[in-house]
Design a protein around this motif. Structure first.
Motif, PDB file in Angstrom:
ATOM      1  N   GLY A 143       0.779  -1.231   0.000  1.00 25.06           N
ATOM      2  CA  GLY A 143       0.000   0.000   0.000  1.00 25.06           C
ATOM      3  C   GLY A 143       0.806   1.274   0.000  1.00 25.06           C
ATOM      4  N   LEU A 144       1.989   1.245  -0.572  1.00 20.59           N
ATOM      5  CA  LEU A 144       2.779   2.471  -0.688  1.00 20.59           C
ATOM      6  C   LEU A 144       2.516   3.135  -2.033  1.00 20.59           C
ATOM      7  N   THR A 145       2.598   4.449  -2.066  1.00 24.75           N
ATOM      8  CA  THR A 145       2.518   5.122  -3.361  1.00 24.75           C
ATOM      9  C   THR A 145       3.767   4.735  -4.149  1.00 24.75           C
ATOM     10  N   PRO A 146       3.717   4.729  -5.479  1.00 28.14           N
ATOM     11  CA  PRO A 146       4.913   4.361  -6.248  1.00 28.14           C
ATOM     12  C   PRO A 146       6.132   5.234  -5.933  1.00 28.14           C
ATOM     13  N   VAL A 147       5.907   6.507  -5.680  1.00 28.61           N
ATOM     14  CA  VAL A 147       7.024   7.397  -5.342  1.00 28.61           C
ATOM     15  C   VAL A 147       7.650   6.987  -4.018  1.00 28.61           C
ATOM     16  N   GLU A 148       6.830   6.717  -3.011  1.00 26.91           N
ATOM     17  CA  GLU A 148       7.340   6.294  -1.701  1.00 26.91           C
ATOM     18  C   GLU A 148       7.989   4.917  -1.791  1.00 26.91           C
ATOM     19  N   ALA A 149       7.418   4.014  -2.582  1.00 28.68           N
ATOM     20  CA  ALA A 149       8.003   2.682  -2.747  1.00 28.68           C
ATOM     21  C   ALA A 149       9.388   2.777  -3.381  1.00 28.68           C
ATOM     22  N   THR A 150       9.538   3.626  -4.373  1.00 29.26           N
ATOM     23  CA  THR A 150      10.835   3.815  -5.026  1.00 29.26           C
ATOM     24  C   THR A 150      11.838   4.428  -4.063  1.00 29.26           C
ATOM     25  N   ARG A 151      11.407   5.451  -3.332  1.00 28.92           N
ATOM     26  CA  ARG A 151      12.292   6.107  -2.365  1.00 28.92           C
ATOM     27  C   ARG A 151      12.745   5.119  -1.294  1.00 28.92           C
ATOM     28  N   LEU A 152      11.794   4.353  -0.772  1.00 36.95           N
ATOM     29  CA  LEU A 152      12.110   3.391   0.279  1.00 36.95           C
ATOM     30  C   LEU A 152      13.025   2.286  -0.238  1.00 36.95           C
TER      31      LEU A 152
END
Length: 167
Positions: A143-152
């Motif tokens: 359930g992460l946004t794609p931007v947050e998933a990439t950053r993480l």
């Protein structure tokens, strides 16, 4: 006057700021639930209507009840999911009744990947999966946004490499 401080339990370590996942995860899970319980409910209603057998209405009733229960439960489950990045490890917590918290030291991470199936992409969410040497580790954040998933993913991979190299 003495103030009584409630000690933090095993699922609430002190000084941890939990990041929530996207509320779109609840929408995605509710959509899948609607399909899973909706099709049998409609099929049961059609069968009961066409056959005229009264007790067959129990079938769609059960599926409607399951759908209502899921509609109440899923948003609560999603609100209970969180993650926290600390200096040496990543914390992931899940669950309402059966709670769990996974602590993954950055030095134990072997690789990190991002996943998003068709339904997740339709809702604009992704999952980050952490892989360690232990096959039993359940270190995934849905359930992460794609931007947050990439950053993480990038941050965890770089921290893992730094810890693995002994820096």
């Amino acid at each position: 006057m003495t103030s009584h401080v409630v000690p933090a339990g095993p699922f609430d370590p002190p000084d941890v700021n939990w990041a929530p996942v996207s509320r779109k995860l609840a929408s995605a899970r509710l959509s899948m639930t609607a399909i899973v319980v909706g099709v049998p409910a409609v099929g049961g209603a059609v069968a009961a209507l066409l056959s005229g057998i009264v007790w067959l209405w129990v079938i769609p009733g059960v599926f409607v009840a399951l759908g209502l229960w899921a509609a109440w439960l899923i948003p609560r489950q999603v609100r209970a999911v969180g993650y926290a990045e600390r200096a040496d490890d990543l914390l992931i917590r899940k669950g309402i009744m059966f709670r769990s918290m996974v602590v993954v030291p950055y030095g134990r991470m072997q690789y990190v990947d991002v996943q998003a199936g068709p339904l997740a992409r339709a809702f604009g969410i992704a999952s980050v999966q952490l892989h360690t040497a232990s096959p039993s580790s359940d270190a995934a954040i849905d359930g992460l946004t794609p931007v947050e998933a990439t950053r993480l993913r990038d941050k965890l991979a770089s921290r893992g490499e730094a810890r693995l190299a002994g820096l």
